[in-house]
Structures are given as structure tokens and as C-alpha cells.
Design a protein around this motif. Structure first.
Motif, short mmCIF file in Angstrom:
data_model
loop_
_atom_site.label_atom_id
_atom_site.label_comp_id
_atom_site.label_asym_id
_atom_site.label_seq_id
_atom_site.Cartn_x
_atom_site.Cartn_y
_atom_site.Cartn_z
N TYR A 155 30.62 38.73 32.30
CA TYR A 155 30.40 37.87 33.46
C TYR A 155 29.18 38.35 34.23
CZ TYR A 155 32.49 41.70 36.09
OH TYR A 155 32.76 42.93 36.63
N ARG A 156 28.72 37.50 35.12
CA ARG A 156 27.58 37.84 35.98
C ARG A 156 28.12 38.26 37.34
NH1 ARG A 156 24.09 33.67 37.12
NH2 ARG A 156 22.46 35.22 37.45
N PRO A 157 27.91 39.51 37.75
CA PRO A 157 28.40 39.97 39.05
C PRO A 157 27.92 39.11 40.21
CG PRO A 157 27.66 41.83 37.75
CD PRO A 157 27.26 40.60 37.01
N THR A 158 26.71 38.54 40.09
CA THR A 158 26.21 37.70 41.18
C THR A 158 27.08 36.45 41.35
OG1 THR A 158 24.63 36.72 39.63
CG2 THR A 158 23.81 38.47 41.06
N GLU A 159 27.56 35.89 40.25
CA GLU A 159 28.45 34.73 40.33
C GLU A 159 29.77 35.11 40.99
OE1 GLU A 159 28.89 32.13 36.89
OE2 GLU A 159 27.05 33.01 36.09
N LEU A 160 30.27 36.28 40.64
CA LEU A 160 31.51 36.75 41.25
C LEU A 160 31.32 36.96 42.75
CD1 LEU A 160 34.43 37.68 40.91
CD2 LEU A 160 33.56 39.96 40.39
N ALA A 161 30.18 37.53 43.13
CA ALA A 161 29.91 37.78 44.55
C ALA A 161 29.74 36.46 45.32
CB ALA A 161 28.66 38.64 44.70
N LEU A 162 29.13 35.46 44.69
CA LEU A 162 28.87 34.20 45.38
C LEU A 162 30.11 33.32 45.50
CD1 LEU A 162 25.40 33.22 43.86
CD2 LEU A 162 25.88 34.03 46.18
N THR A 163 30.90 33.25 44.43
CA THR A 163 32.03 32.33 44.43
C THR A 163 33.38 33.03 44.59
OG1 THR A 163 32.37 32.38 42.03
CG2 THR A 163 30.76 30.78 42.88
N GLY A 164 33.48 34.26 44.07
CA GLY A 164 34.76 34.98 44.11
C GLY A 164 35.78 34.44 43.12
N ASN A 165 35.43 33.37 42.43
CA ASN A 165 36.35 32.75 41.48
C ASN A 165 35.56 32.36 40.24
OD1 ASN A 165 38.59 31.61 40.33
ND2 ASN A 165 38.45 29.70 41.48
N LEU A 166 35.91 32.92 39.10
CA LEU A 166 35.18 32.65 37.88
C LEU A 166 36.04 31.86 36.90
CD1 LEU A 166 33.56 36.17 37.30
CD2 LEU A 166 32.58 34.20 38.47
#
Length: 181
Positions: A155-166
Motif C-alpha cells: 500500500y501507499r502510506p500517503t493514501e493511508l494518511a489521506l483517507t485512513g481507509n484503504l
């Protein structure tokens, strides 16, 4: 936790239920205190990703990969070289080229292709090792890879940080399984 005859270590909170981690035991890292029961032991183990640096990016037959491969196929080919029981691979890397179909059910790693000869060293004859190949893919997609709950996650940590839901897409032995909600 227990290990089978080939040294593959499994960890679960109880008796063979809910696998939480799988890896390899480091034989020199075991310790046991000689006290009264229960006997607590300390075991060092690795998930196997570090072993990829000793494995060339070739097919199990030793033949080079040729032609185009999806990024999922390349990642799976690296993990197969570990020669351990397969774990589910979950991916959430939402960078789409303009030619790709976007959405939670569409995986850019399955839609994107790479020429397999890219993973040959500068002499164009020596294959890169699987760690170099996997690292190059993760860096290109600005992603990380971890193991949790007995499964691999990319996964991309930036996506996790932005959305919190993957929204993950799941694969086993390179084949798409299902989508998690």
C-alpha cells in the motif's frame, strides 16, 4: 507458534487458528530457560523478504522471464522464489495511467505492464535479485510491503494518511480472489 520440517514458522494466538504471521526460524537465535514448567522459549524469525536478496529473478526452472509482465505477476514471481506456503497478497496502490480503468475494483498493479528484460543488470545477461526487483517496484509506486494477519500488504502510506481507509485487492498465487469492503 510452531515450525514445520522445512523451518517455516507460523504464529497464531492459539491452537492453529487465525494465523497472524508466517516466516522462517533463525536456528542460531533460539533460547530456552531451564526453569520449571511452563518452558518459555525465545525464537528469532524472519518473514523471508530479506532472503530475496539471495534469489535471482528467474523462473524456478532457472530460465529468464521474457516479454511483458504485469506488476502483480512480477511481485508474485518474487514471492514464489521464497519456496514457502503462499500467503494472500493484498494491494492498494491507486496511481492510474490515463489508459487504465479507475476504481476500487481495478488494480493498477494488474493493469500496468513492464518488460521483463528491465530486471536484467547492465550486462543484459545477469538477472537482478528478487529483493532489487521488488524494491524497484515499491519505489516506483511509492509503496511499502508488510505482513500482518498472515497476509502480505502492499500500500501507499500517503493514501493511508489521506483517507485512513484503504480498499485492498486480494491475490493468491497471482490469481485475483475478491475485494474486501
Amino acid at each position: 507458534a510452531y515450525a514445520n520440517a522445512s523451518g517455516v514458522c507460523y504464529a497464531s494466538p492459539g491452537e492453529f487458528e487465525d494465523l497472524i504471521w508466517q516466516g522462517f526460524i533463525i536456528p542460531d537465535g533460539c533460547q530456552e530457560s531451564f526453569t520449571f514448567p511452563p518452558y518459555v522459549i525465545s525464537v528469532n524469525a524472519v518473514d523471508g523478504l530479506g532472503l530475496l536478496k539471495n534469489l535471482s529473478y528467474v523462473q524456478n526452472s532457472g530460465d529468464f522471464y521474457l516479454g511483458k509482465q504485469s506488476f502483480i505477476d512480477v511481485i508474485n514471481a518474487c514471492l514464489i522464489r521464497l519456496n514457502s506456503p503462499s500467503l494472500i497478497l493484498n494491494t492498494c496502490v491507486n496511481i492510474y495511467d490515463v489508459t487504465m480503468t479507475e476504481g476500487d475494483t481495478y488494480d493498477p498493479l494488474a493493469q500496468g505492464f513492464v518488460n521483463a528484460e528491465r530486471y536484467l543488470k547492465d550486462d543484459q545477461f545477469t538477472p537482478m535479485n528478487c529483493e532489487e526487483v521488488l524494491r524497484s517496484i515499491l519505489e516506483e509506486w511509492t509503496a511499502v510491503m508488510t505482513q500482518s494477519g498472515g497476509q502480505w500488504y502492499i500500500y501507499r502510506p500517503t493514501e493511508l494518511a489521506l483517507t485512513g481507509n484503504l480498499a485492498f485487492r486480494s491475490y493468491l498465487d497471482g490469481q485475483r480472489l475478491y475485494d474486501q469492503p
